[in-house]
Motif scaffolding. Structure first.
Motif, PDB file in Angstrom:
ATOM      1  N   ILE A  44       0.836  -1.195   0.000  1.00 14.10           N
ATOM      2  CA  ILE A  44       0.000   0.000   0.000  1.00 14.10           C
ATOM      3  C   ILE A  44       0.877   1.253   0.000  1.00 14.10           C
ATOM      4  O   ILE A  44       1.875   1.319   0.725  1.00 14.10           O
ATOM      5  N   GLY A  45       0.497   2.249  -0.796  1.00 12.13           N
ATOM      6  CA  GLY A  45       1.220   3.514  -0.803  1.00 12.13           C
ATOM      7  C   GLY A  45       1.090   4.253   0.519  1.00 12.13           C
ATOM      8  O   GLY A  45       0.107   4.084   1.260  1.00 12.13           O
ATOM      9  N   ARG A  46       2.065   5.061   0.844  1.00  8.17           N
ATOM     10  CA  ARG A  46       2.136   5.741   2.144  1.00  8.17           C
ATOM     11  C   ARG A  46       0.867   6.512   2.495  1.00  8.17           C
ATOM     12  O   ARG A  46       0.431   6.527   3.641  1.00  8.17           O
ATOM     13  N   ASN A  47       0.246   7.152   1.511  1.00  5.18           N
ATOM     14  CA  ASN A  47      -0.867   8.044   1.792  1.00  5.18           C
ATOM     15  C   ASN A  47      -2.227   7.460   1.451  1.00  5.18           C
ATOM     16  O   ASN A  47      -3.197   8.197   1.283  1.00  5.18           O
ATOM     17  N   GLN A  48      -2.301   6.145   1.360  1.00  9.87           N
ATOM     18  CA  GLN A  48      -3.548   5.514   0.935  1.00  9.87           C
ATOM     19  C   GLN A  48      -4.365   4.982   2.104  1.00  9.87           C
ATOM     20  O   GLN A  48      -3.824   4.649   3.162  1.00  9.87           O
ATOM     21  N   ASN A  49      -5.670   4.887   1.871  1.00  7.81           N
ATOM     22  CA  ASN A  49      -6.578   4.232   2.802  1.00  7.81           C
ATOM     23  C   ASN A  49      -6.583   2.747   2.443  1.00  7.81           C
ATOM     24  O   ASN A  49      -7.099   2.363   1.399  1.00  7.81           O
ATOM     25  N   THR A  50      -6.003   1.943   3.291  1.00 10.61           N
ATOM     26  CA  THR A  50      -5.835   0.515   2.993  1.00 10.61           C
ATOM     27  C   THR A  50      -7.159  -0.139   2.601  1.00 10.61           C
ATOM     28  O   THR A  50      -7.215  -0.939   1.664  1.00 10.61           O
ATOM     29  N   LEU A  51      -8.225   0.190   3.324  1.00 13.90           N
ATOM     30  CA  LEU A  51      -9.507  -0.470   3.079  1.00 13.90           C
ATOM     31  C   LEU A  51     -10.093  -0.145   1.718  1.00 13.90           C
ATOM     32  O   LEU A  51     -10.918  -0.888   1.195  1.00 13.90           O
ATOM     33  N   GLU A  52      -9.679   0.978   1.139  1.00 11.39           N
ATOM     34  CA  GLU A  52     -10.151   1.332  -0.201  1.00 11.39           C
ATOM     35  C   GLU A  52      -9.416   0.579  -1.294  1.00 11.39           C
ATOM     36  O   GLU A  52      -9.842   0.582  -2.441  1.00 11.39           O
ATOM     37  N   GLU A  53      -8.304  -0.038  -0.937  1.00 11.38           N
ATOM     38  CA  GLU A  53      -7.426  -0.598  -1.949  1.00 11.38           C
ATOM     39  C   GLU A  53      -7.491  -2.112  -2.070  1.00 11.38           C
ATOM     40  O   GLU A  53      -7.040  -2.669  -3.058  1.00 11.38           O
ATOM     41  N   ILE A  54      -8.020  -2.789  -1.055  1.00 11.38           N
ATOM     42  CA  ILE A  54      -7.943  -4.247  -1.061  1.00 11.38           C
ATOM     43  C   ILE A  54      -9.329  -4.885  -1.030  1.00 11.38           C
ATOM     44  O   ILE A  54     -10.284  -4.309  -0.511  1.00 11.38           O
ATOM     45  N   ASN A  55      -9.414  -6.070  -1.595  1.00  6.83           N
ATOM     46  CA  ASN A  55     -10.586  -6.931  -1.460  1.00  6.83           C
ATOM     47  C   ASN A  55     -10.358  -7.727  -0.179  1.00  6.83           C
ATOM     48  O   ASN A  55      -9.737  -8.784  -0.182  1.00  6.83           O
ATOM     49  N   HIS A  56     -10.850  -7.199   0.927  1.00  4.21           N
ATOM     50  CA  HIS A  56     -10.428  -7.684   2.236  1.00  4.21           C
ATOM     51  C   HIS A  56     -10.775  -9.149   2.454  1.00  4.21           C
ATOM     52  O   HIS A  56      -9.963  -9.924   2.972  1.00  4.21           O
ATOM     53  N   SER A  57     -11.979  -9.568   2.078  1.00  2.00           N
ATOM     54  CA  SER A  57     -12.374 -10.957   2.311  1.00  2.00           C
ATOM     55  C   SER A  57     -11.503 -11.911   1.496  1.00  2.00           C
ATOM     56  O   SER A  57     -11.112 -12.975   1.977  1.00  2.00           O
ATOM     57  N   TYR A  58     -11.151 -11.506   0.279  1.00  2.00           N
ATOM     58  CA  TYR A  58     -10.304 -12.360  -0.561  1.00  2.00           C
ATOM     59  C   TYR A  58      -8.885 -12.403   0.001  1.00  2.00           C
ATOM     60  O   TYR A  58      -8.246 -13.472   0.032  1.00  2.00           O
ATOM     61  N   VAL A  59      -8.387 -11.266   0.451  1.00  4.11           N
ATOM     62  CA  VAL A  59      -7.047 -11.186   1.036  1.00  4.11           C
ATOM     63  C   VAL A  59      -6.942 -12.092   2.267  1.00  4.11           C
ATOM     64  O   VAL A  59      -5.950 -12.801   2.455  1.00  4.11           O
ATOM     65  N   GLU A  60      -7.974 -12.078   3.092  1.00  2.00           N
ATOM     66  CA  GLU A  60      -7.970 -12.936   4.283  1.00  2.00           C
ATOM     67  C   GLU A  60      -8.035 -14.413   3.894  1.00  2.00           C
ATOM     68  O   GLU A  60      -7.311 -15.244   4.439  1.00  2.00           O
ATOM     69  N   GLU A  61      -8.905 -14.719   2.949  1.00  2.07           N
ATOM     70  CA  GLU A  61      -9.088 -16.112   2.520  1.00  2.07           C
ATOM     71  C   GLU A  61      -7.789 -16.694   1.970  1.00  2.07           C
ATOM     72  O   GLU A  61      -7.434 -17.842   2.243  1.00  2.07           O
ATOM     73  N   LYS A  62      -7.063 -15.919   1.198  1.00  2.00           N
ATOM     74  CA  LYS A  62      -5.843 -16.384   0.542  1.00  2.00           C
ATOM     75  C   LYS A  62      -4.577 -16.107   1.353  1.00  2.00           C
ATOM     76  O   LYS A  62      -3.468 -16.405   0.891  1.00  2.00           O
ATOM     77  N   ASN A  63      -4.742 -15.512   2.544  1.00  2.00           N
ATOM     78  CA  ASN A  63      -3.605 -15.189   3.413  1.00  2.00           C
ATOM     79  C   ASN A  63      -2.573 -14.323   2.692  1.00  2.00           C
ATOM     80  O   ASN A  63      -1.363 -14.555   2.771  1.00  2.00           O
ATOM     81  N   GLN A 164      -9.558  -5.802  -6.163  1.00  5.22           N
ATOM     82  CA  GLN A 164     -10.908  -5.459  -6.607  1.00  5.22           C
ATOM     83  C   GLN A 164     -11.744  -5.123  -5.378  1.00  5.22           C
ATOM     84  O   GLN A 164     -12.328  -5.979  -4.734  1.00  5.22           O
ATOM     85  N   VAL A 165     -11.787  -3.841  -5.035  1.00  2.78           N
ATOM     86  CA  VAL A 165     -12.457  -3.403  -3.810  1.00  2.78           C
ATOM     87  C   VAL A 165     -13.960  -3.381  -4.020  1.00  2.78           C
ATOM     88  O   VAL A 165     -14.451  -2.848  -5.002  1.00  2.78           O
ATOM     89  N   LYS A 166     -14.672  -3.968  -3.056  1.00  5.40           N
ATOM     90  CA  LYS A 166     -16.126  -3.998  -3.173  1.00  5.40           C
ATOM     91  C   LYS A 166     -16.816  -3.251  -2.032  1.00  5.40           C
ATOM     92  O   LYS A 166     -18.024  -3.125  -2.021  1.00  5.40           O
ATOM     93  N   MET A 167     -16.066  -2.772  -1.036  1.00  4.30           N
ATOM     94  CA  MET A 167     -16.690  -2.086   0.078  1.00  4.30           C
ATOM     95  C   MET A 167     -17.346  -0.799  -0.401  1.00  4.30           C
ATOM     96  O   MET A 167     -16.747   0.002  -1.112  1.00  4.30           O
ATOM     97  N   SER A 168     -18.585  -0.592   0.001  1.00  4.49           N
ATOM     98  CA  SER A 168     -19.376   0.486  -0.599  1.00  4.49           C
ATOM     99  C   SER A 168     -19.229   1.811   0.128  1.00  4.49           C
ATOM    100  O   SER A 168     -19.023   1.867   1.332  1.00  4.49           O
ATOM    101  N   LYS A 169     -19.351   2.875  -0.644  1.00 10.51           N
ATOM    102  CA  LYS A 169     -19.526   4.238  -0.163  1.00 10.51           C
ATOM    103  C   LYS A 169     -18.507   4.654   0.885  1.00 10.51           C
ATOM    104  O   LYS A 169     -18.840   5.104   1.968  1.00 10.51           O
ATOM    105  N   ILE A 170     -17.229   4.498   0.555  1.00  9.46           N
ATOM    106  CA  ILE A 170     -16.171   5.035   1.401  1.00  9.46           C
ATOM    107  C   ILE A 170     -15.751   6.369   0.812  1.00  9.46           C
ATOM    108  O   ILE A 170     -15.453   6.473  -0.368  1.00  9.46           O
ATOM    109  N   GLN A 171     -15.719   7.393   1.652  1.00  8.07           N
ATOM    110  CA  GLN A 171     -15.244   8.698   1.202  1.00  8.07           C
ATOM    111  C   GLN A 171     -14.060   9.074   2.069  1.00  8.07           C
ATOM    112  O   GLN A 171     -14.192   9.199   3.284  1.00  8.07           O
TER     113      GLN A 171
END
Length: 334
Positions: A44-63, A164-171
């Motif tokens: 993740i880039g220094r100034n990024q919101n991690t949750l906006e950048e990752i498909n969290h459920s897939y990342v957890e599933e695949k470790n 492929q981020v799917k979390m909705s309506k993050i600003q």
């Protein structure tokens, strides 16, 4: 130029710690080169919101490991088919943001092995307008590095799925990644290469570009300090998630019990405000849940733990707790 041997480590936390350690502790006035190959991970880039950048459920599933770097730019996926290079030099105002200076030697080597690579835009190496390398920089007061990826044979489908981020309506005020058309270098080679052979070719080609190239192996004491930095910083939740910029989340879903509308304000990874709205019917006040989650990490395991003794049926009607938690911290269904 001194080449730093990372001793074949594939741990992304360790490799990013090593890169920063060299920057901050090795001799000024000397140029260094570092190569590393990471196991599947999202950087993740220094100034990024991690949750906006990752498909969290897939990342957890695949470790898949998630780690924030100290340089800017967008999120990238690393795996065993990707070679990372880093040029660590003295800070120079003419070098900062001068990606051509640092990518040109790499491009020359690629051209020599038949890959018609070129720098395009500010910081991408492309072949036929398809990106094979992204680059970023970081500078301290006296030192800087310019680092980049070289996609030899990465799983490009995995890149898409993990990012492929799917979390909705993050600003948020984070810098969002711009996805480009990507390609593997292997597509442009006449003969296939494994990643270690490719690493050797790139390194040999860079050796030929510079005189007085030597290799350095860190001492046991230096490795111990690198591992300490890894533990204290790069493996820390507060660094990888908590440093995300402030962001607001609105998550709404209609259930058999009615509509639930959540408004969540997160600052440095922690929930500062949490409000529940909707047309559901419940016996107990939803402020009980709101108050439990204020101050919590915006992290699924922590949310599950805090709500362990909460029976959501008393607050929303016949709503399974897992459905509520997935609404608080989950991702939209396909």
């Amino acid at each position: 130029m001194i080449f730093i041997e990372n001793e074949g480590n594939n741990d992304p936390f360790l490799n990013l710690a090593l890169e920063e350690y060299i920057l901050r502790n090795f001799d000024e006035g000397q140029d260094y080169l570092l190569f590393y190959i990471n196991e599947p991970s999202i950087i993740i880039g220094r100034n990024q919101n991690t949750l906006e950048e990752i498909n969290h459920s897939y990342v957890e599933e695949k470790n898949i490991k998630v780690v924030r770097r100290i340089s800017g730019g967008g999120a990238v996926y690393h795996d065993f088919g990707n070679l990372n290079f880093s040029f660590i030099t003295d800070y120079d105002v003419k070098s900062l943001n001068n990606f051509r200076k640092f990518t040109e030697p790499v491009i020359k080597v690629l051209n020599k092995i038949g890959v018609p690579a070129e720098l395009k835009g500010r910081n991408d190496i492309v072949v036929n307008d398809r990106k094979i390398s992204g680059n970023a920089q970081f500078s301290s007061v006296k030192r800087m590095f310019s680092h980049g990826t070289l996609l030899l044979d990465s799983d490009l489908d995995e890149v898409t799925r993990a990012l492929q981020v799917k979390m909705s309506k993050i600003q948020s005020k984070g810098h969002k990644s711009v996805r480009s058309r990507v390609a593997n270098i292997s597509e442009f080679l006449e003969e296939s290469l494994d990643i270690e052979s490719f690493r050797t070719i790139i390194l040999k080609g860079l050796y030929e570009e510079r005189e007085e190239f030597e290799t350095y192996h860190l001492t046991a004491e230096e490795w111990e300090e690198v591992r300490q930095l890894k533990t204290e910083k790069y493996e820390a939740w507060d660094w990888n998630y908590g440093r995300s910029p402030k962001f607001n989340i609105q998550r709404t879903s209609r259930f058999p019990v009615g509509e639930i509308d959540l408004r969540i304000f997160v600052n440095k990874g922690y929930i500062e405000e949490f409000k529940i709205f909707g047309d559901f019917f419940g016996k107990e006040p939803v402020s009980d849940i709101e108050n439990k989650l204020i101050g919590a990490r915006y992290e699924k395991l922590e949310i599950e733990s805090l709500l362990a003794n909460i029976d959501t049926r008393f607050y929303f009607g016949d709503l399974p707790k897992k459905d509520f938690i997935n609404l608080v911290y989950g991702e939209d269904e396909e």
